[in-house]
Structure formats: C-alpha cells, structure tokens
Motif scaffolding. Sequence first.
Motif, PDB file in Angstrom:
ATOM      1  N   LEU A 129      -7.642   5.444   0.177  1.00 49.90           N
ATOM      2  CA  LEU A 129      -6.989   4.839  -0.977  1.00 49.90           C
ATOM      3  C   LEU A 129      -5.650   4.225  -0.597  1.00 49.90           C
ATOM      4  CD1 LEU A 129      -7.830   7.599  -3.607  1.00 49.90           C
ATOM      5  CD2 LEU A 129      -8.871   5.321  -3.421  1.00 49.90           C
ATOM      6  N   HIS A 130      -4.863   4.956   0.178  1.00 55.09           N
ATOM      7  CA  HIS A 130      -3.568   4.444   0.612  1.00 55.09           C
ATOM      8  C   HIS A 130      -3.738   3.243   1.539  1.00 55.09           C
ATOM      9  CE1 HIS A 130      -0.017   4.291   3.292  1.00 55.09           C
ATOM     10  NE2 HIS A 130       0.634   4.484   2.144  1.00 55.09           N
ATOM     11  N   ALA A 131      -4.618   3.361   2.517  1.00 56.44           N
ATOM     12  CA  ALA A 131      -4.795   2.283   3.499  1.00 56.44           C
ATOM     13  C   ALA A 131      -5.255   0.990   2.840  1.00 56.44           C
ATOM     14  CB  ALA A 131      -5.784   2.718   4.579  1.00 56.44           C
ATOM     15  N   VAL A 132      -6.228   1.083   1.932  1.00 57.51           N
ATOM     16  CA  VAL A 132      -6.753  -0.127   1.287  1.00 57.51           C
ATOM     17  C   VAL A 132      -5.736  -0.709   0.313  1.00 57.51           C
ATOM     18  CG1 VAL A 132      -8.558  -1.030  -0.230  1.00 57.51           C
ATOM     19  CG2 VAL A 132      -9.170   0.496   1.632  1.00 57.51           C
ATOM     20  N   THR A 133      -5.085   0.124  -0.487  1.00 61.11           N
ATOM     21  CA  THR A 133      -4.135  -0.419  -1.459  1.00 61.11           C
ATOM     22  C   THR A 133      -2.853  -0.900  -0.814  1.00 61.11           C
ATOM     23  OG1 THR A 133      -3.289   1.796  -2.011  1.00 61.11           O
ATOM     24  CG2 THR A 133      -5.065   0.903  -3.401  1.00 61.11           C
ATOM     25  N   THR A 134      -2.578  -0.471   0.399  1.00 59.28           N
ATOM     26  CA  THR A 134      -1.429  -1.019   1.130  1.00 59.28           C
ATOM     27  C   THR A 134      -1.697  -2.487   1.474  1.00 59.28           C
ATOM     28  OG1 THR A 134      -0.789   1.133   2.013  1.00 59.28           O
ATOM     29  CG2 THR A 134      -0.029  -0.787   3.230  1.00 59.28           C
ATOM     30  N   VAL A 135      -2.943  -2.825   1.737  1.00 61.61           N
ATOM     31  CA  VAL A 135      -3.319  -4.209   2.064  1.00 61.61           C
ATOM     32  C   VAL A 135      -3.571  -5.011   0.791  1.00 61.61           C
ATOM     33  CG1 VAL A 135      -5.012  -5.656   3.266  1.00 61.61           C
ATOM     34  CG2 VAL A 135      -4.281  -3.488   4.291  1.00 61.61           C
TER      35      VAL A 135
END
Length: 192
Positions: A48-54
Amino acid sequence: MNYTEEKIADWNKKFEKATPAEIIEWALQQTSNAVVTTNFRSYEVNILHAVTTVNKDIKVIWCDTGYNTPNTYRHAEELIKKLGLNIHLYVPKQTSSHRDVVMGIPGIENPNHAIFTEQVKLEPFGRAMAEHKPEVWFTNLRKGQTALRNSLDIFSVSKDGVLKVSPFYHWEDAQLDTYLEDNNLPNEHKYF
C-alpha cells in the motif's frame, strides 16, 4: 491486453533485481487503469505504501470478509488515514452474523468450506474486479507463501487476463521489516 508467456518471462528477468518502486513505476506506465488489493493482513502496508508513494490516487480495493479482528479494523483505519488511501470497500452479500447462524466458520475439511470461501472472499473480489476492470493489479504475493505462489513471479497474468504485479515477490520478512522501519509504518499480525 494480451500477454504472452515469453513477454511475461522477459519482464520477470528484466525486473528480477529492480526495486519495488521501479517495478511499480514501470507497471503504472503501461495503463491508466490499475488497482491495488488488500485485506490489511501482515505486510500489506508495504504494498500500500509503495504503490501510493508512486500514485497517491490509485484505487485500493479492500475485500472485507467481516471476520477480521478488532486489531485489523483499527489497523485498516489507521492506514487509510495515514496513507490517504482511495478505498473501495467490498463486503459479502450476507452478513457474518447471518452466516454464523446458518453455517458458522467451516473447517477446511468441511464441505461447506468452499461455499464459505466463495461467499466471503471470491464473490466480493470478483465483483470488485468486474466493476473496476483493471488492466494492472498490484498485489503483495510473495515467493514461499504457498505452492501456487511459488509458481508465479513478479509479473503473472490472472485467469481474467489482468497483469498481476507483485513488487515484493522476492523479498523475505526481514527485508519487509526493514522497509517498515525505514518508512515508520505499522504492521498487523492478528488479522483473522
């Protein structure tokens, strides 16, 4: 989109040593219709963090079975707020209270287990995917979780032809823990 086995194999080889961010960035360039799925179990915060960071606006599909622990619901609410998740919630058509009276939670050997799984997991997930019709689906599948998952890789194709992207596929728990520490993220271990 049509994906050949050769194309998928090439991408898996090309991105084998890539960071999750590099994998996510590349996959998002392939389509404007991507989703990430979650049930807020252990290490879901990583994807969730990795995708929403992008892409902070990506649709986050949460299929809530209705059988999570209070800790998981608190964890979900914390992450929704902390990460500003664009949540699309899907729940079974029958409440857990009603199902508990009718069949309870059947064990894996019980013939009703397949019906239970269809009702609480597969139907809500199928409904979500049918409504959103994604071309790219981010998931937190990892090697070593199950025999089926060992047969996949960073990139695979769902039975419906959706490109499944698992940016953390080759990561071990220790690496995920470091990611959590580096990004000051909570984890949840008592999700069912």
